[in-house]
Design a protein around this motif. Structure first.
Motif, PDB file in Angstrom:
ATOM      1  N   ARG A 263       0.845  -1.199   0.000  1.00 43.71           N
ATOM      2  CA  ARG A 263       0.000   0.000   0.000  1.00 43.71           C
ATOM      3  C   ARG A 263       0.876   1.243   0.000  1.00 43.71           C
TER       4      ARG A 263
ATOM      5  N   GLU B 108       1.305   4.065   1.254  1.00 47.67           N
ATOM      6  CA  GLU B 108       0.940   4.931   2.381  1.00 47.67           C
ATOM      7  C   GLU B 108       1.915   6.097   2.372  1.00 47.67           C
TER       8      GLU B 108
ATOM      9  N   HIS C  21       2.014   2.118   9.861  1.00 44.49           N
ATOM     10  CA  HIS C  21       1.872   1.797   8.448  1.00 44.49           C
ATOM     11  C   HIS C  21       3.204   1.470   7.809  1.00 44.49           C
TER      12      HIS C  21
HETATM   13 MG    MG Z   1      -5.146   1.857   5.398  1.00 48.30          MG
END
Ligand code: MG
Ligand code: ATP
Length: 444
Positions: free
Chosen positions: A220, A222, A229
């Motif tokens: 992801r 991020e 994260h």
């Molecule tokens: Mg998320």
């Protein structure tokens, strides 16, 4: 030369008292004089003090040892002596020594003894640049062992319950979690993405396997760097046919409690070494996890003076406040339909909500699981895709799962590093993965 016959952990546990052992490991610390030299030797199972005397070893061997810098790899033979004053209660009286991999004095090990000893997860840029060497610190070694047991627990939980391990591709054409965190990859003149979740491909196999799971990396993009994260994390996911939100949650609770129990059984020493209170972990293993509706969470937060309106997803700033005083993890269920992606099934009792859940860990850790019941009829999935304004085309294969014998089903995804951080009491998610990836760092 290659096989190991003895381990430092065994020696420290008293298995070889009064006997001769051969230890293979790395120099962790040294001190001494011209006559006597002390080495703290490390292997993957622990550390032990080794005492080498010039008289016993002879000049050449003694000098070799004495000039061995930190992280030199060596083989030592000697008697195991029980000595209360030695760390761990044992020491080795060295009778012979052999240097295997010397360290060049012009280029000594860059991490200092005290940084190795006192690693507390508050890594500096320097330590992150030297991550490949930092892995040898006691703290990181403990975290890696804890992590390994978490993976083992995921596999044992599902396999003991007749789930089949199943794998999905990492290159995909469509989003699961929304476009903003998709990594684009050039793919022979086209654009594809790195997978954010195994879910859509798991649903395709649901009519074949009925109970399936995986542990695999998810990706992801991020952008904002947070303590929770990563851009590449390990994702334990499950999918189950003929099940609704409640059954899926039971598995989520079962899995997390099984992980906590496994850590207590296998990694109590490591947890204690990284400073974790074992009573907390035992509480998380033994207590039931309450269920709370989204509406109640919003009211609680508003009562605490948090600025939140009904309909918003709960971001970490809110989860943190909410979970600060939780004694155990809580499930939050029934989020507003408008806050969640199309694959969440609207609640037939009140279509403003979807049948979903997040599991929020206490002590301010927040979300560790996201899951729910899937939209499973063709009519409903098309409605949900269209209302979201998502193109149907990349999801045709997903819609087909509903066209040909759709059944109620659901599943969840658990972030391995989120669970490792929480159960080990880490301050930052990168403490529990060997080479953390975030928006800024892909090296080493
Ligand atoms: Mg998320
Ligand atoms: P968050 O809101 O905290 O970013 P999310 O709602 O995006 O999480 P899901 O899409 O439900 O998370 O993913 C399932 C699980 O995967 C999460 O509960 C979490 O444990 C984990 N997870 C999600 N994103 C990350 C990430 N970037 N790094 C580490 N773990 C993650």
């Amino acid at each position: 030369m290659m096989q190991k016959s003895h381990w430092i952990g065994e020696v420290q546990s008293g298995m070889h008292d009064g006997k001769e052992v051969e230890l293979k490991g790395w120099v962790h610390r040294t001190r001494g004089s011209n006559k006597i030299h002390f080495i703290v030797l490390r292997d993957s199972t622990g550390t032990i003090q080794c005492v080498a005397k010039r008289d016993a070893l002879g000049d050449d061997s003694f000098e070799d040892l004495k000039s061995s810098l930190i992280e030199t790899s060596i083989i030592l033979k000697g008697m195991v002596n029980v000595d209360e004053r030695a760390p761990g209660g044992h020491e080795i009286i060295v009778s012979s020594a052999e240097v295997v991999g010397p360290v060049n004095p012009e280029k000594p090990f860059p991490i200092t003894e005290s940084a190795m000893e006192n690693a507390d997860g508050g890594e500096t840029e320097f330590l992150l640049d030297n991550r490949h060497l930092y892995l040898r610190t006691g703290r990181m070694t403990n975290m890696l062992k804890i992590r390994s047991s978490v993976f083992g627990a995921v596999h044992s939980y599902f396999r003991e319950r007749e789930f089949t391990e199943y794998h999905a591709p990492s290159f995909v054409a469509g989003a699961v979690e929304g476009g903003s965190t998709l990594f684009e990859v050039p793919y022979f003149g086209r654009k594809v993405y790195l997978t954010q979740s195994w879910q859509l491909y798991a649903e395709a196999a649901m009519p074949a396997l009925e109970r399936l799971y995986t542990v695999a990396p998810s990706f992801r993009a991020e952008k904002s760097r947070t303590r929770r994260h990563l851009t590449e994390f390990w994702h334990a996911e499950m999918e189950i046919a003929w099940a609704g939100n409640a059954e899926v949650m039971e598995h989520g609770e079962g899995l997390v409690r099984h992980i906590a129990r496994t850590l207590l059984d296998e990694r109590s020493d490591e947890l204690a070494s990284v400073g974790r209170d074992l009573d907390l972990v035992a509480r998380y293993a033994d207590s039931p996890y309450p269920r709370m509706r989204y509406d109640e969470a919003v009211e609680t937060l508003q009562g605490l003076g948090v600025d939140i309106e009904w309909g918003q997803d709960l971001d970490y700033s809110k989860e943190k406040v909410l979970t600060q005083d939780f004694e155990v993890p809580h499930f939050l269920t029934h989020y507003p339909r408008i806050a969640k992606p199309f694959y969440h099934r609207p609640d037939p009792d009140d279509e403003k909500y979807v049948l979903c859940h997040d599991l929020l860990a206490p002590e301010g850790y927040g979300e560790i699981i996201g899951g729910g019941e899937r939209t499973w009829s063709e009519k409903e999935i098309l409605e949900r895709i269209d209302e979201e304004g998502t193109p149907r085309e990349p999801y045709e294969f997903y819609i087909d799962v509903r066209r040909y014998g759709g059944v109620p089903h659901g599943g969840f995804g658990l972030g391995i590093e989120r669970v490792c951080s929480w159960l080990s009491g880490a301050d930052h998610i990168r403490e529990v993965i060997p080479f953390p990836r975030d928006s800024r760092r892909v090296t080493p």
